[in-house]
Design an enzyme around this catalytic site. Structure first.
Site, short mmCIF file in Angstrom:
data_model
loop_
_atom_site.label_atom_id
_atom_site.label_comp_id
_atom_site.label_asym_id
_atom_site.label_seq_id
_atom_site.Cartn_x
_atom_site.Cartn_y
_atom_site.Cartn_z
N SER A 1 8.05 -2.30 3.85
CA SER A 1 7.47 -1.63 5.01
C SER A 1 8.08 -2.22 6.27
O SER A 1 8.89 -3.14 6.22
CB SER A 1 5.96 -1.81 5.03
OG SER A 1 5.66 -3.15 5.42
N LYS A 2 7.65 -1.68 7.38
CA LYS A 2 8.13 -2.14 8.70
C LYS A 2 8.08 -3.65 8.85
O LYS A 2 8.92 -4.23 9.55
CB LYS A 2 7.26 -1.51 9.81
CG LYS A 2 7.76 -0.16 10.24
CD LYS A 2 8.78 -0.31 11.37
CE LYS A 2 9.63 0.92 11.53
NZ LYS A 2 11.06 0.66 11.42
N ARG A 3 7.07 -4.24 8.23
CA ARG A 3 6.93 -5.69 8.36
C ARG A 3 8.17 -6.43 7.89
O ARG A 3 8.45 -7.55 8.29
CB ARG A 3 5.74 -6.19 7.54
CG ARG A 3 4.39 -5.94 8.15
CD ARG A 3 3.29 -6.54 7.28
NE ARG A 3 3.32 -5.97 5.93
CZ ARG A 3 3.61 -6.65 4.83
NH1 ARG A 3 3.88 -7.93 4.89
NH2 ARG A 3 3.61 -6.05 3.65
#
Ligand code: GLU
Length: 496
Positions: A259-261
């Site tokens: 994910s973006k993380r």
């Protein structure tokens, strides 16, 4: 199942509710490669039935990303084909007709249950610990004539599929996961057409996959749980069930879903960061597939010739940015100097404003520059940084402070530059080559009674502004005699 003589037809069916992310790109690559390696057809379909979240802008972003990835589709938006239209919003009539047919044939039925009724039935099923917790089939037994007249009277309804009560377990024969059995008791008569007449995902997908004669459905395994329902729709429609291949998730280094993380997740972010499309496709292809368990560099052509579902792993793959960088650098360095100059270096120099768009340079000079820059380029954008000193002039060259401190601001540096200036001055401008420059500087350490390292450090900082620049002779050859001497003169004012 489709038999092996049927020509392969696969589709990538993104929902334009966002940009193309890494997982979607991998799905697209596998579909494309599978089609190519089986001399089949790769179809692009835009699943835009969710009007609240789908946008035309996202569709365009996805098409652009697929084009950047080099995944040419044989049928779909902009290219057409015999099974269009290829946007689901354009196919509303087909879904309605298919739902109507199932209703007419008694394989679907209208349901008038209100949300309250559904909630009450569900609560009651929970209360009595009924093993079947799905829709309680309240409207399944309605007299068809009565149901029709209620519909005609304008009562709101949905259409539900009539799952045969004796269907038994549903087994998904998955090319990646093997046979996956779903308990038929968990399958309720799910909705195929909503109150507003729009189809549900499970219905529209199957109507399309059947109409488009899709032989293999290759998609993320977040859809595995939808598959038994979709099989019910194929059976109701009397259409052959395709082979399914559900791809495992892509994880970040911490073992959680990517994910973006974890950093960039959209394909265009990678394009903008300067990754080569070929390298990026190669890297994504390896997230869950391998050629032979060890080969890391798998060019697009090999993928298109040799991709097969039996080498797809059912274990989740971990996204490893270092490996991507390594593959990218490998592709850059495998280019010829000319190719590197044309495809990578010149565009980067233009975007860094070091060259004007369309500016012409001597091809031999560009090739010599590419030879120096290429081995120092891991990412395309490095090219402009490495080449920048060559494009500077004695007046504009940026001097790195630390390099100046180390190379120039020390006792004896002035004497080194004086000697270098004199030695370089003897080289004929017409014969200003890397070899000539190297030869001219060669004798200095001995002449000055200084360590080689010290002498070359000083000259390097004087001419390049830093200590990490490419080989000195080659760089000086690219810069030219006059400007090299002017740089040495400027540096002399900084030297002790
Ligand atoms: N439109 C679906 C999605 O983006 C794809 C469904 C499918 O491949 O069947 O997840």
């Amino acid at each position: 199942m489709s038999d092996s003589t049927t020509p392969v037809r696969v589709r990538f069916a993104p929902s334009p509710t966002g940009k193309l992310h890494v997982g979607g790109a991998r799905t697209a690559i596998y579909n494309w490669a599978f089609a190519r390696s089986h001399h089949g057809t790769f179809i692009l379909r835009i699943d835009d039935t969710d009007p609240t979240r789908s946008t035309e802008e996202n569709t365009q972003i996805i098409l652009r990303a697929l084009r950047w990835l080099g995944l040419d589709w044989d049928e779909g938006p902009e290219v057409g084909g015999d099974f269009g239209p290829y946007e689901q919003t354009e196919r509303a009539e087909l879904y309605r007709a298919a739902a109507r047919r199932l209703w007419d044939e008694g394989r679907a039925y209208p349901c008038f249950c209100t949300p309250d009724q559904l909630a009450a039935d569900k609560a009651a099923a929970q209360e009595r610990k009924d093993p079947f917790q799905g829709y309680q089939r309240r409207c399944r037994g309605l007299d068809p004539a009565e149901a029709r007249s209620r519909v005609e009277a304008g009562e709101p309804y949905v259409l539900r599929i009539k799952v045969p009560l004796d269907r038994g377990d549903v087994v998904v024969h998955d090319a990646v996961h093997g046979d996956v059995t779903f308990d038929a008791k968990e399958l309720d008569d799910f909705v195929i057409q909503r109150t507003d007449g729009t189809p549900t995902y499970n219905f529209a997908t199957v109507v399309d996959d059947a109409a488009m004669r899709i032989t293999h459905v290759i998609r993320g395994d977040d859809h595995l749980s939808n598959t038994p329902r979709q099989i019910m729709v194929y059976e109701a429609l009397g259409a052959p069930v395709p082979t399914f291949a559900h791809l495992s998730m892509i994880l970040g280094a911490d073992g959680k879903k990517l994910s973006k993380r974890h950093g960039a997740t959209n394909v265009e972010e990678y394009r903008d960061a300067g990754y080569l499309s070929d390298a990026f496709v190669n890297y994504l292809a390896l997230l869950g597939w391998s050629l032979d368990g060890e080969t890391t560099i798998v060019p697009r052509a090999t993928l298109a010739a040799r991709f097969s579902l039996d080498h797809v792993s059912k274990n989740p793959a971990t996204f490893d940015p270092d490996k991507l960088d390594w593959i990218n650098a490998t592709y850059l360095n495998a280019m010829s100097d000319d190719e590197f100059a044309r495809k990578v270096m010149v565009p980067e120099l233009v975007s860094a404003h070091l060259m004007a768009p369309g500016e012409r340079r001597d091809p031999a000079w560009l090739r010599a520059l590419a030879r120096v820059v290429k081995p120092r380029t891991k990412m395309s954008a490095d090219a402009a940084r490495v080449a920048a000193p060559v494009f500077a002039t004695a007046a504009t060259l940026a001097y790195d402070e630390k390099s100046v401190a180390k190379g120039l601001a020390r006792q004896g540096a002035g004497a080194i530059l004086d000697a270098a200036s004199e030695a370089l001055g003897t080289v004929d401008a017409a014969d200003w080559t890397a070899e000539a420059v190297d030869t001219a500087l060669e004798a200095l350490p001995e002449e000055l009674g200084l360590k080689k390292r010290l002498v070359f450090q000083a000259v390097r900082v004087a001419v390049c502004g830093n200590l990490v620049s490419p080989p000195l002779g080659e760089t000086m050859a690219l810069v030219g005699k006059d400007d090299c001497l002017a740089r040495v003169a400027r540096a002399r004012t900084m030297a002790l």
